[in-house]
Write a protein that holds these residues in place. Structure first.
Motif, PDB file in Angstrom:
ATOM      1  N   GLU A 128       8.049  11.000 -31.672  1.00 18.98           N
ATOM      2  CA  GLU A 128       8.364  11.382 -33.054  1.00 18.98           C
ATOM      3  C   GLU A 128       8.895  12.811 -33.166  1.00 18.98           C
ATOM      4  O   GLU A 128       9.950  13.031 -33.751  1.00 18.98           O
ATOM      5  N   PRO A 129       8.172  13.817 -32.627  1.00 15.74           N
ATOM      6  CA  PRO A 129       8.713  15.168 -32.745  1.00 15.74           C
ATOM      7  C   PRO A 129      10.006  15.357 -31.957  1.00 15.74           C
ATOM      8  O   PRO A 129      10.877  16.128 -32.361  1.00 15.74           O
ATOM      9  N   LEU A 130      10.138  14.659 -30.849  1.00 15.04           N
ATOM     10  CA  LEU A 130      11.383  14.753 -30.076  1.00 15.04           C
ATOM     11  C   LEU A 130      12.554  14.223 -30.888  1.00 15.04           C
ATOM     12  O   LEU A 130      13.635  14.804 -30.884  1.00 15.04           O
ATOM     13  N   ALA A 131      12.331  13.118 -31.576  1.00 14.02           N
ATOM     14  CA  ALA A 131      13.393  12.557 -32.413  1.00 14.02           C
ATOM     15  C   ALA A 131      13.808  13.560 -33.487  1.00 14.02           C
ATOM     16  O   ALA A 131      14.995  13.756 -33.737  1.00 14.02           O
TER      17      ALA A 131
ATOM     18  N   LEU B 266       4.281  23.418 -30.183  1.00 14.13           N
ATOM     19  CA  LEU B 266       4.686  22.017 -30.129  1.00 14.13           C
ATOM     20  C   LEU B 266       3.603  21.112 -30.705  1.00 14.13           C
ATOM     21  O   LEU B 266       3.895  20.098 -31.324  1.00 14.13           O
ATOM     22  N   ARG B 267       2.344  21.491 -30.516  1.00 15.68           N
ATOM     23  CA  ARG B 267       1.245  20.729 -31.113  1.00 15.68           C
ATOM     24  C   ARG B 267       1.345  20.780 -32.635  1.00 15.68           C
ATOM     25  O   ARG B 267       1.177  19.774 -33.322  1.00 15.68           O
ATOM     26  N   VAL B 268       1.660  21.961 -33.148  1.00 20.10           N
ATOM     27  CA  VAL B 268       1.811  22.135 -34.589  1.00 20.10           C
ATOM     28  C   VAL B 268       2.985  21.289 -35.097  1.00 20.10           C
ATOM     29  O   VAL B 268       2.886  20.618 -36.130  1.00 20.10           O
ATOM     30  N   LEU B 269       4.097  21.308 -34.365  1.00 19.42           N
ATOM     31  CA  LEU B 269       5.257  20.507 -34.743  1.00 19.42           C
ATOM     32  C   LEU B 269       4.904  19.027 -34.763  1.00 19.42           C
ATOM     33  O   LEU B 269       5.248  18.305 -35.698  1.00 19.42           O
ATOM     34  N   HIS B 270       4.199  18.590 -33.751  1.00 24.95           N
ATOM     35  CA  HIS B 270       3.797  17.184 -33.666  1.00 24.95           C
ATOM     36  C   HIS B 270       2.945  16.795 -34.878  1.00 24.95           C
ATOM     37  O   HIS B 270       3.185  15.766 -35.510  1.00 24.95           O
ATOM     38  N   GLU B 271       1.971  17.628 -35.224  1.00 24.01           N
ATOM     39  CA  GLU B 271       1.118  17.348 -36.379  1.00 24.01           C
ATOM     40  C   GLU B 271       1.932  17.313 -37.669  1.00 24.01           C
ATOM     41  O   GLU B 271       1.702  16.471 -38.542  1.00 24.01           O
ATOM     42  N   ARG B 272       2.898  18.226 -37.790  1.00 22.01           N
ATOM     43  CA  ARG B 272       3.734  18.270 -38.993  1.00 22.01           C
ATOM     44  C   ARG B 272       4.590  17.014 -39.115  1.00 22.01           C
ATOM     45  O   ARG B 272       4.725  16.442 -40.197  1.00 22.01           O
TER      46      ARG B 272
END
Length: 92
Positions: free
Chosen positions: A23-26, A70-76
């Motif tokens: 998801e965050p990669l997309a 990146l963890r923060v981005l993933h959670e967002r």
């Protein structure tokens, strides 16, 4: 939706090394989850890329945990995805 070759390699390395979810990669690469998933699957199994990495002695090992940003981005991304799903359900 297509992803440039260099972005395909980077997307796959980020997924393998950092264990970053699709998801965050997309979101980072401006593509769909399906395209990001297919890209990582295809790139990992493409013989020429594997051979190229081997020739240069590059072995991608997973990081112990993703870096904080990146963890923060993933959670967002997951939170935004949840909001979108709730909006769709509410309108049906």
């Amino acid at each position: 939706m297509t992803v440039a070759f260099t972005d395909q390699v980077l997307l796959t390395v980020l997924h393998q090394r950092l264990g970053l979810a699709i998801e965050p990669l997309a979101v980072l690469f401006g593509t769909s989850r399906t395209t990001a998933y297919r890209t990582t699957r295809t790139t990992r199994t493409t013989r020429s890329i594997g051979e190229l990495l081997d020739q240069h002695g590059i072995h991608i090992t997973p990081a112990p945990s993703p870096p904080g940003p990146l963890r923060v981005l993933h959670e967002r991304v997951l939170a935004e995805d949840s909001k979108a799903t709730n909006k769709i359900k509410a309108e049906c």
